[in-house]
Motif scaffolding. Structure first.
Motif, PDB file in Angstrom:
ATOM      1  N   ARG A   1       0.824  -1.221   0.000  1.00  0.00           N
ATOM      2  CA  ARG A   1       0.000   0.000   0.000  1.00  0.00           C
ATOM      3  C   ARG A   1       0.854   1.266   0.000  1.00  0.00           C
ATOM      4  NH1 ARG A   1      -3.940  -1.118   4.972  1.00  0.00           N
ATOM      5  NH2 ARG A   1      -4.459   1.056   4.539  1.00  0.00           N
ATOM      6  N   GLY A   2       2.137   1.122  -0.357  1.00  0.00           N
ATOM      7  CA  GLY A   2       3.017   2.288  -0.461  1.00  0.00           C
ATOM      8  C   GLY A   2       3.697   2.681   0.832  1.00  0.00           C
ATOM      9  N   VAL A   3       3.452   1.919   1.907  1.00  0.00           N
ATOM     10  CA  VAL A   3       4.064   2.263   3.195  1.00  0.00           C
ATOM     11  C   VAL A   3       5.574   2.071   3.155  1.00  0.00           C
ATOM     12  CG1 VAL A   3       4.166   1.678   5.653  1.00  0.00           C
ATOM     13  CG2 VAL A   3       1.962   1.749   4.475  1.00  0.00           C
ATOM     14  N   GLY A   4       6.026   0.970   2.535  1.00  0.00           N
ATOM     15  CA  GLY A   4       7.462   0.719   2.435  1.00  0.00           C
ATOM     16  C   GLY A   4       8.176   1.810   1.670  1.00  0.00           C
ATOM     17  N   SER A   5       7.568   2.291   0.584  1.00  0.00           N
ATOM     18  CA  SER A   5       8.179   3.372  -0.201  1.00  0.00           C
ATOM     19  C   SER A   5       8.244   4.657   0.614  1.00  0.00           C
ATOM     20  CB  SER A   5       7.379   3.604  -1.487  1.00  0.00           C
ATOM     21  OG  SER A   5       7.471   2.486  -2.339  1.00  0.00           O
ATOM     22  N   LYS A   6       7.178   4.938   1.345  1.00  0.00           N
ATOM     23  CA  LYS A   6       7.164   6.147   2.187  1.00  0.00           C
ATOM     24  C   LYS A   6       8.271   6.063   3.232  1.00  0.00           C
ATOM     25  CE  LYS A   6       3.983   8.930   4.995  1.00  0.00           C
ATOM     26  NZ  LYS A   6       3.777  10.023   4.029  1.00  0.00           N
ATOM     27  N   LEU A   7       8.393   4.890   3.852  1.00  0.00           N
ATOM     28  CA  LEU A   7       9.429   4.683   4.858  1.00  0.00           C
ATOM     29  C   LEU A   7      10.825   4.872   4.268  1.00  0.00           C
ATOM     30  CD1 LEU A   7      10.360   3.584   7.676  1.00  0.00           C
ATOM     31  CD2 LEU A   7      10.233   1.289   6.656  1.00  0.00           C
ATOM     32  N   MET A   8      11.079   4.236   3.115  1.00  0.00           N
ATOM     33  CA  MET A   8      12.417   4.308   2.519  1.00  0.00           C
ATOM     34  C   MET A   8      12.744   5.709   2.009  1.00  0.00           C
ATOM     35  SD  MET A   8      14.296   1.730   2.917  1.00  0.00           S
ATOM     36  CE  MET A   8      15.539   2.346   1.779  1.00  0.00           C
ATOM     37  N   ARG A   9      11.748   6.437   1.573  1.00  0.00           N
ATOM     38  CA  ARG A   9      12.015   7.838   1.183  1.00  0.00           C
ATOM     39  C   ARG A   9      12.463   8.641   2.400  1.00  0.00           C
ATOM     40  NH1 ARG A   9       7.506   6.910  -2.601  1.00  0.00           N
ATOM     41  NH2 ARG A   9       8.464   6.984  -4.692  1.00  0.00           N
TER      42      ARG A   9
END
Length: 388
Positions: A94-102
């Motif tokens: 749900r895009g949480v991993g991308s938000k975290l890594m950004r």
């Protein structure tokens, strides 16, 4: 719910939530390991190197990064080693991993790291964020009796421990610089001392080399062995091989180009274990300035970089290489130039040939300078010895 997701610095009161999410990603830690994990986590928190995502008041994802240096072309480059990336199962995809890594990327840039590296659980998210394969962690298996027979008895070898941590780092620095090594990490001295003091770390030091090994799954396992001469290499391997009456085989983390492959009469077992790691360039000018380049390489060429996550990398740059050093400066020149995205830049930095990058669609534009660029960035196969 998505509107409530926000990036935060992980705090001490979040650690139970992080452990809960971690257990769903990597499995449960026993009570003793939990305390050690929390003690380490407090250090990351104090230095602003642990980031999380909250949904309302609940922490649902977290990641941290180590303050490493990494050898590139025989020079140490500061590198943020990303580890412990966890997302609660119900939030995955749900895009949480991308938000975290950004958030991790932004914090790493903030703290001045030109590079970032990690071992991926999946490549898709990390490639989307600009990482690409940089090298591997290689484990080979040798017959212990072959090691025992290597000799080197004329070399003085003594038992070592935590008090020798600074000397271990000195030896590594001397040998990696001289060998123009790429890939291995430099751990903080206190962590090296901790490693040397572990019950299962058998540590031996010579004038120009050392070995650290121990038991793992019924075999002896070499975690690191470096030697500045043939005699020292033979002596240290013989120390490990002295356990051949108990252990038939020795596993060893080594470079594919390590001299051990040439010294030992019988080749390593056919199936080596390889764990691949990924690299990302966070600050292109700083990363180029810190890296070592091929001696004798001379290069003056413009590059066009496209980085959708780190805007300061994007633009036209002039790359200059001479006397083993490089510089990347803004360019106002016009006309076609070699173009690279963030993945292509990371792979080139790690020595991947431009021929391969072009065939993968990671580099495009004029090819007239490809040979000179490849020569400048060329290096022996990058490798790591440590998993983090």
């Amino acid at each position: 719910m998505a509107d409530d997701l926000r990036l935060v610095d992980v705090r001490s009161e979040h650690l139970d939530d992080v452990l809960r999410v971690r257990s769903r990603s990597f499995g449960l830690l026993d009570a003793g390991s939990r305390e050690g994990w929390k003690a380490d986590a407090e250090g990351f928190i104090a230095d602003g190197r642990m980031v999380g995502v909250l949904d309302g008041d609940e922490l649902i994802a977290a990641a941290r990064f180590w303050p490493f240096q990494q050898w590139w072309g025989g020079r140490k480059v500061p590198m943020a080693g990303v580890a412990g990336v966890v997302v609660a199962p119900e939030y995955r995809g749900r895009g949480v991993g991308s938000k975290l890594m950004r958030g991790v990327l932004a914090r790493s840039v903030e703290q001045g790291y030109p590079l970032s590296a990690l071992y991926p659980a999946t490549t898709v998210i990390y490639r989307h964020l600009g990482y690409e394969f940089g090298g591997g962690r290689y484990r080979y298996t040798f017959p212990a009796a072959e090691l025992r027979s290597l000799g080197g008895k004329e070399v003085e070898v003594r038992r070592a421990g935590p008090a020798d941590a600074s000397r271990f780092l000195e030896v590594v620095a001397q040998l990696h610089a001289a060998g123009r090594i790429s890939g291995p990490l430099v751990w903080p001295e206190d962590k090296v001392a901790e490693w040397l003091g572990e019950d299962n770390s058998f540590c031996y030091l010579a004038e120009d080399g050392f070995v650290v090994y121990g038991w793992a799954s019924g075999k002896l396992r070499v975690e690191e062995l470096v030697a500045g001469s043939e005699a020292t290499a033979r002596a240290l391997w013989s120390v490990v091989g002295s356990g051949s009456s108990i252990a038939a085989d020795v596993d060893a983390y080594l470079s594919p180009n390590d001299p051990a492959h040439l010294l030992i009469a019988k080749e390593a077992a056919k199936h080596a274990e390889i764990e691949r790691w990924m690299l990302r360039v966070l600050d292109a000018p700083a990363a180029i300035a810190a890296r070592g380049f091929a001696p004798g390489a001379s290069l003056e060429v413009d590059l066009e970089l496209d980085d959708f996550e780190v805007a300061t990398n994007t633009g036209r740059w002039h790359l200059s290489v001479s006397d083993g050093s490089g510089a990347l400066t803004p360019s106002t020149a016009t006309g076609d130039s070699l173009r690279l995205g963030s993945r292509g830049l990371a792979a080139l930095y790690a020595g991947t040939p431009l021929t391969s990058l072009r065939k993968a669609g990671l580099a495009w534009g004029p090819a007239d300078a490809d040979g000179a660029i490849e020569t400048a960035f060329s290096c022996a196969t990058p490798y790591m010895l440590d998993y983090f």
